[in-house]
Scaffold this active site. Sequence first.
Site, mmCIF file in Angstrom:
data_model
loop_
_atom_site.group_PDB
_atom_site.id
_atom_site.type_symbol
_atom_site.label_atom_id
_atom_site.label_comp_id
_atom_site.label_asym_id
_atom_site.label_seq_id
_atom_site.Cartn_x
_atom_site.Cartn_y
_atom_site.Cartn_z
ATOM 1 N N HIS A 1 0.843 -1.203 0.000
ATOM 2 C CA HIS A 1 0.000 0.000 0.000
ATOM 3 C C HIS A 1 0.879 1.254 0.000
ATOM 4 O O HIS A 1 0.695 2.146 -0.831
ATOM 5 C CB HIS A 1 -0.912 -0.038 1.225
ATOM 6 C CG HIS A 1 -1.728 1.195 1.458
ATOM 7 N ND1 HIS A 1 -3.082 1.254 1.203
ATOM 8 C CD2 HIS A 1 -1.382 2.428 1.913
ATOM 9 C CE1 HIS A 1 -3.528 2.468 1.492
ATOM 10 N NE2 HIS A 1 -2.512 3.206 1.934
ATOM 11 N N GLU A 2 1.831 1.302 0.911
ATOM 12 C CA GLU A 2 2.682 2.505 1.000
ATOM 13 C C GLU A 2 3.529 2.666 -0.259
ATOM 14 O O GLU A 2 3.678 3.770 -0.779
ATOM 15 C CB GLU A 2 3.565 2.466 2.252
ATOM 16 C CG GLU A 2 2.804 2.443 3.579
ATOM 17 C CD GLU A 2 1.728 3.506 3.705
ATOM 18 O OE1 GLU A 2 1.817 4.547 3.044
ATOM 19 O OE2 GLU A 2 0.759 3.266 4.461
ATOM 20 N N HIS B 1 1.636 4.124 -3.075
ATOM 21 C CA HIS B 1 1.402 5.575 -2.971
ATOM 22 C C HIS B 1 2.414 6.368 -3.809
ATOM 23 O O HIS B 1 2.113 7.462 -4.268
ATOM 24 C CB HIS B 1 1.482 6.040 -1.515
ATOM 25 C CG HIS B 1 0.162 5.969 -0.801
ATOM 26 N ND1 HIS B 1 -1.011 6.437 -1.357
ATOM 27 C CD2 HIS B 1 -0.161 5.503 0.430
ATOM 28 C CE1 HIS B 1 -1.996 6.242 -0.496
ATOM 29 N NE2 HIS B 1 -1.512 5.682 0.591
ATOM 30 N N GLU C 1 -5.912 6.441 -1.938
ATOM 31 C CA GLU C 1 -5.895 5.339 -0.969
ATOM 32 C C GLU C 1 -6.430 4.052 -1.587
ATOM 33 O O GLU C 1 -5.911 2.968 -1.328
ATOM 34 C CB GLU C 1 -6.698 5.716 0.280
ATOM 35 C CG GLU C 1 -6.118 6.895 1.058
ATOM 36 C CD GLU C 1 -4.698 6.653 1.545
ATOM 37 O OE1 GLU C 1 -4.295 5.490 1.705
ATOM 38 O OE2 GLU C 1 -3.969 7.647 1.748
ATOM 39 N N ASP D 1 -4.549 0.588 -1.939
ATOM 40 C CA ASP D 1 -5.059 -0.701 -1.439
ATOM 41 C C ASP D 1 -5.007 -1.765 -2.538
ATOM 42 O O ASP D 1 -4.561 -2.892 -2.315
ATOM 43 C CB ASP D 1 -6.519 -0.553 -0.970
ATOM 44 C CG ASP D 1 -6.620 0.063 0.428
ATOM 45 O OD1 ASP D 1 -5.591 0.119 1.134
ATOM 46 O OD2 ASP D 1 -7.735 0.481 0.806
#
Length: 690
Positions: free
Chosen positions: A522-523, A526, A583, A587
Amino acid sequence: MRLSQVAAACLSLAFTLTCAAQNAAPAAGAEQFKPTPGYDPSAMDTSVNPCENFYQYACGNFAKLHPIPSDMPEFDQFVNLYEFNTQVLHGLVEKAADVHAASGTNEQKIGDYYSSCMDTDAIDKRGLAPIQPELQRIAALESKQDLAVLVAHLNRLSVGVFLDYGSQQDFKDATKEIAYVDQSGLGLPEKDYYFRTDAKSVEIRKDYVAHLANVLKLLGDAPDAAQAKAQKIMDLETALAKASQGVVERRDPDKIYHMMTLTSFAATAPILDATNYVQLMGSPAVSELNVIAPSFFPALNQAIADTHLETLKDYMRVHLADSFSMRLPEAFDQEHFDFYGRKLLGTPQEQARWKRCVQATDSALGEALGKLYVADYFTPDMKASTLREVHDIEAAMGKDIDQIDWMSPETKVKAKEKLAAVADKIGYPDKWRDYSKLEIKPNDALGNSMRSREFEVAYQLDKIGKPVNREEWQMTPPTVNAYYDPSMNDINFPAGILQPAFYDKDASDATNYGHIGAVVGHELTHGFDAQGAKFDAKGNLHDWWTPADQKNFEQRTDCIANEYSQFTAVDDVKVNGKLTLGENTADNGGMRLAYIALMSRLAQGKPEATTAEQKLEAKFTPEQQFFLGYAQNYCSNARPQFLRMIAQVDPHSPDPLRVRGVVVNMPEFAHAFGCKPGQPMAPVKSCRVW
Ligand SMILES: [Zn+2]
């Protein structure tokens, strides 16, 4: 600071409303909170068909097993771990308080900060006396010409009146720390709270005005006068809200970057006397700065000109008192909770004082307390195993970039350059913050809070004009969260989240890849979502895409935005697909990366199930364990008021939809559970960015 102001993207906002504040702590009550295992069969409802509703299947019994604590707006794995970490930190602060360490040591500061915060008898006995000098300073304001002096003083105490001034990395030159100035000054969560016309929003505004009046009464105003003054404060805030940027606009880096000379900025709001204000803030001299929301300032200037001096003073009094309510007599604390906790979030009961004082200590002295936390709760082998998983996920991203068919070789080279440059930060900083210049005294709750805030503001401003410190963290070690910072191009995983259930050494690899692997992915994603993709390998806001690739990327992100916009958050409130786009992309991409990484690991051979937990998991295939692990990250039980609020302000989708949105977009899920095309969790049309 940086987080509230947009740049970084985190994993969860939850009930605190800021990325950064979600940190932790209990000890002495030693209660119900303990880390849960990565695989929790009791939370599942296996009577549900996973292809019909996977969240229900994985988490259907969670709410029954975990009623929402009366002092919380929701309960989920994040809150559970947050409560556990709060207990741990409680033990540490109490120990520091008992030792009475030598004055000036970190231990003394932790102990005295916490003890003074806990001493409500002393706080009540002193009444308004400790804050009287601040109230007098406001009362003494005789002319709007002197407003800048007072506003700078309050802003140095982090009282968010009118505007916000701080430091940030320059979006276009990530080697530089520059000054920014931003909109601020609202008591409600964001601008639209002042304008929505539905019944619930109207009621919140009414409650807010009543709250302002109650604070004024506690400060000594007569009831009738307080009500009239509160309405005037509301009018002022409404004018500021009208000129403020909205939550979606602020997700776009191009819309929050406007370099101006200090002189031209000053001309947009002469009443602020910006040159003087910057000096009064204690800032190094600046000749230019990022004016994040340029259209706000002329309107602020006008609103101040249009508002009676007494109303400006009332506005500052209320926000001063509300900001320090926990260090004022109990009635202030109760009034603050009554509006912000009970009315706004639907939480029946305030968190115990010790929890709040532990959190306050974490926020004031986070790296001193965090150092003690990691010594007990984050071992070198935890760091090593996390780093191994991070490297697996980064390798998966490399493979993913190679495989995708919608990006040209030219842009792929740039994407891989950016991936190779991502810095991995695990657990805690290599170099701890120095608190030697922060004075913490016994029995001085308000003073300690004020000095800590000034210390933090000065620390942030001191960066301006200096080289960027790449070792720095924006979250404290016990925080149950993680973030990507596009200017730093780094991914950051505090020790606080590298614990069960997110990372469980007794669970299978498959479960852990679904849990912490998905968090890491997830990070990392980003860096390549709609915001992150605008920054290059060096952290500069710079377009590295060919126009055709950019178009393909936007088509794909549009698909995600439209898909999530169809989801219902609560009652009649839909998810805001644009607000949550980054976000949701993270995900979806994160799970794909974790899946690719897991497949590589399994290709090296399946390990034997040795622990009791692994034996239980073994009734599922590794692929099924992976999706169950992910879903159980987001098992939750939330109050409707809370869901309504996060749908309006939180860039993350509500927990159950973080599960649904991801599985419907992964054919690998349908394959793992044998879903037929057209079943709810295996729709014929789906979206994919990464
Ligand atoms: Zn995120």
